[in-house]
Design a protein around this motif. Structure first.
Motif, PDB file in Angstrom:
ATOM      1  N   LYS A  14       0.842  -1.200   0.000  1.00  0.00           N
ATOM      2  CA  LYS A  14       0.000   0.000   0.000  1.00  0.00           C
ATOM      3  C   LYS A  14       0.876   1.249   0.000  1.00  0.00           C
TER       4      LYS A  14
ATOM      5  N   SER B 153      -1.218   6.599  -4.343  1.00  0.00           N
ATOM      6  CA  SER B 153      -1.498   5.413  -5.160  1.00  0.00           C
ATOM      7  C   SER B 153      -2.141   5.764  -6.497  1.00  0.00           C
ATOM      8  N   ASP B 190     -11.783   1.580  -5.565  1.00  0.00           N
ATOM      9  CA  ASP B 190     -11.098   2.855  -5.361  1.00  0.00           C
ATOM     10  C   ASP B 190     -10.476   3.346  -6.676  1.00  0.00           C
ATOM     11  N   ASP B 193      -6.757   4.056  -6.824  1.00  0.00           N
ATOM     12  CA  ASP B 193      -5.785   2.985  -6.645  1.00  0.00           C
ATOM     13  C   ASP B 193      -6.016   1.931  -7.728  1.00  0.00           C
ATOM     14  N   ARG B 196      -4.180  -1.604  -7.796  1.00  0.00           N
ATOM     15  CA  ARG B 196      -4.793  -2.659  -6.999  1.00  0.00           C
ATOM     16  C   ARG B 196      -6.013  -3.250  -7.709  1.00  0.00           C
ATOM     17  N   TYR B 231       2.754   0.380  -7.021  1.00  0.00           N
ATOM     18  CA  TYR B 231       2.216  -0.538  -6.026  1.00  0.00           C
ATOM     19  C   TYR B 231       1.599  -1.780  -6.664  1.00  0.00           C
TER      20      TYR B 231
END
Lengths: 147, 330
Positions: A14, B153, B190, B193, B196, B231
């Motif tokens: 994260k 992010s 999200d 982000d 992810r 990430y």
């Protein structure tokens, strides 16, 4: 349903957010803008013979003008990345949201573009601002009798 | 869904990039760069159309083909009604297919074009991809001058256009095989982000590609995902190792991380995104490295978040997809 294995692995990678630092910057910058506003009121009151209430209206107009101009000149968004919500929460942020929408949508003409999109971001603030003003007005009326 | 191709080759590529990409480490691999985001036009959308026209014109010049000679143009972008592609590509080819696969569009286009060439339906095809930081900000997020603070992010949409000509005539670089992705929902929502959100799609497609062809990751000199960012890239590496015991530590990278100098270009946050992000890196830098034979076998995995602001406001998840295509030096 969340895939728990994936969530566990993803949580290991994260991004680090420095919320504490952001909040302190916003607090200080927001406070400075408040001070600037207060300073403008003092100056107006000192040099002209108008009431404080009237002076604060001029102060708001001056801050809105500065925020709108710096949005149009293209550096307000860069200030936001530096000063975070400190300049976004005061009236400067409201002016910024309207000017930035106006700049983007003027290409689609005065009606379908600018007119219908200028409140894209500010619309919520106006709507819920008016609604909550009505509620607080009612509370004040019922408790204090409106005086 | 994995296909192998026998007679599809890359003829040439053309790349046009904006100012942020120009400041990035891959600057010398772009055919044309702009110093401001308007490209001499008066709106963001028109600027994006201009970049599509530029990349197609440069491709024509490089391959000495004339407008209208190409059998098929396949292309897409992020704008509503894929308008940058349709307005930019009018009159360019004998036929046109407009596609939308968000940021996975480049490889989706290459798969469609390669499959039609391989089936001998057409002789050549051009895949053209574009995105523009400002036009996509305006459409998907806030007005462009609005300075909402973004988390670390978040990714930064790349500006530019990239085109690739595929042909049945033999060249040095062959389109070897491809794997079509599927829509993945890993309960992510999200929009700040996207790494992810998209990592599961990349993982799924890479795994299926390797399984279908009975390969190990080390078969490839390089495996490249599209725009997972700092990430998302780590998630893919970690998950592949933990779950499938596939080691990606030596030959895996992400175009979103490569396209910008993330230490000095702070506004780019976790890395580049947008359909043209992977296309700029793949059609520019990777193509060049393959021509020089520094890279011989490359797997391009373009990742896309099938993100609709409306559906996210209606509390739905963000789905994702990844398409993979393998290029080999022959």
């Amino acid at each position: 349903m969340k895939n728990s294995k994936y969530e566990k692995i993803a949580d290991r990678h994260k991004a680090e957010e420095n919320r504490g630092k952001n909040a302190i910057i916003a607090f200080i910058v927001g406070g400075l803008i408040g001070m600037l506003g207060e300073g403008i009121i003092e100056i107006i009151c000192h040099y002209s013979h108008i009431s404080r209430t009237e002076a604060s209206t001029y102060m708001i107009m001056i801050l809105i003008f500065i925020a709108s101009l710096s949005t149009a000149l293209g550096f307000f968004d860069k200030l936001v990345t530096k000063f975070k919500c400190g300049i976004l929460i005061p009236i400067t942020g409201f002016a910024h949201s309207m000017t930035s929408a106006a700049l983007d949508y003027r290409k689609e003409g005065p009606i379908y573009g600018l007119g219908s999109n200028i409140f894209k971001l500010a619309g919520s603030v106006i709507l819920y601002g008016v609604v909550s003003a009505w509620f607080f007005g009612m509370i004040r009326f019922l408790i204090g009798g409106g005086s | 869904m994995t296909f192998k191709y026998n007679n599809v080759y890359v003829k040439e590529t053309a790349t046009v990039a904006g100012p942020y990409e120009k400041d990035g480490p891959l600057k010398k691999y772009y055919d044309k760069t702009y110093t401001d985001l308007y490209f001499g036009e008066n709106s963001w959308e028109k600027a994006e159309i201009k970049s599509v026209q530029d990349s197609l014109n440069i491709l024509n010049k490089k391959t000495t083909t004339k407008k209208g000679e190409i059998d098929l143009l396949v292309g897409g972008d992020l704008l509503n009604q894929i308008s940058a592609t349709t307005y930019g590509a009018i009159g360019y080819s004998k036929s046109f297919l407009g596609i939308y696969g968000a940021c996975s569009t480049s490889v989706e286009g290459m798969i469609i074009a390669s499959s039609l060439i391989d089936a001998k339906r057409i002789k050549n095809a051009v895949v053209t991809i574009s995105s523009h930081n400002m036009s996509s900000e305006k459409q998907f997020r806030n007005p462009t001058e609005y300075g909402a603070p973004k988390p670390q992010s978040a990714t930064f949409t790349c500006t530019g256009s990239a085109s690739m000509m595929l042909t049945n005539e033999k060249t040095d670089i062959k389109v070897e095989s491809s794997t079509i992705g599927k829509i993945i929902d890993y309960d992510q929502n999200d929009p700040n982000d996207m790494g992810r959100v998209m990592a599961p799609a990349a993982i799924d497609t890479i795994k299926r590609h390797l399984d279908d062809l009975n390969r190990k990751p080390d078969y490839y000199d390089l495996i490249l995902t599209g725009d997972l960012g700092l990430y998302g890239k780590e998630i893919v590496k970690d998950f592949m190792m933990q779950e499938y015991n596939l080691d990606l530590s030596d030959n895996y990278n992400d175009c979103g991380v490569m396209v910008y100098d993330l230490k000095n270009q702070e506004e780019c946050l976790a890395g580049g995104s947008g359909p043209v992000c992977s296309a700029l890196v793949n059609f520019g830098y990777i193509y060049d490295e393959m021509k020089k034979k520094k890279l011989k076998k490359v797997l391009l995995v373009a990742t896309g978040a099938l993100f609709s602001p409306t559906m996210v406001y209606q509390k739905e998840n963000i789905y994702s997809i990844a398409n993979a295509i393998s290029l080999e030096v022959v």
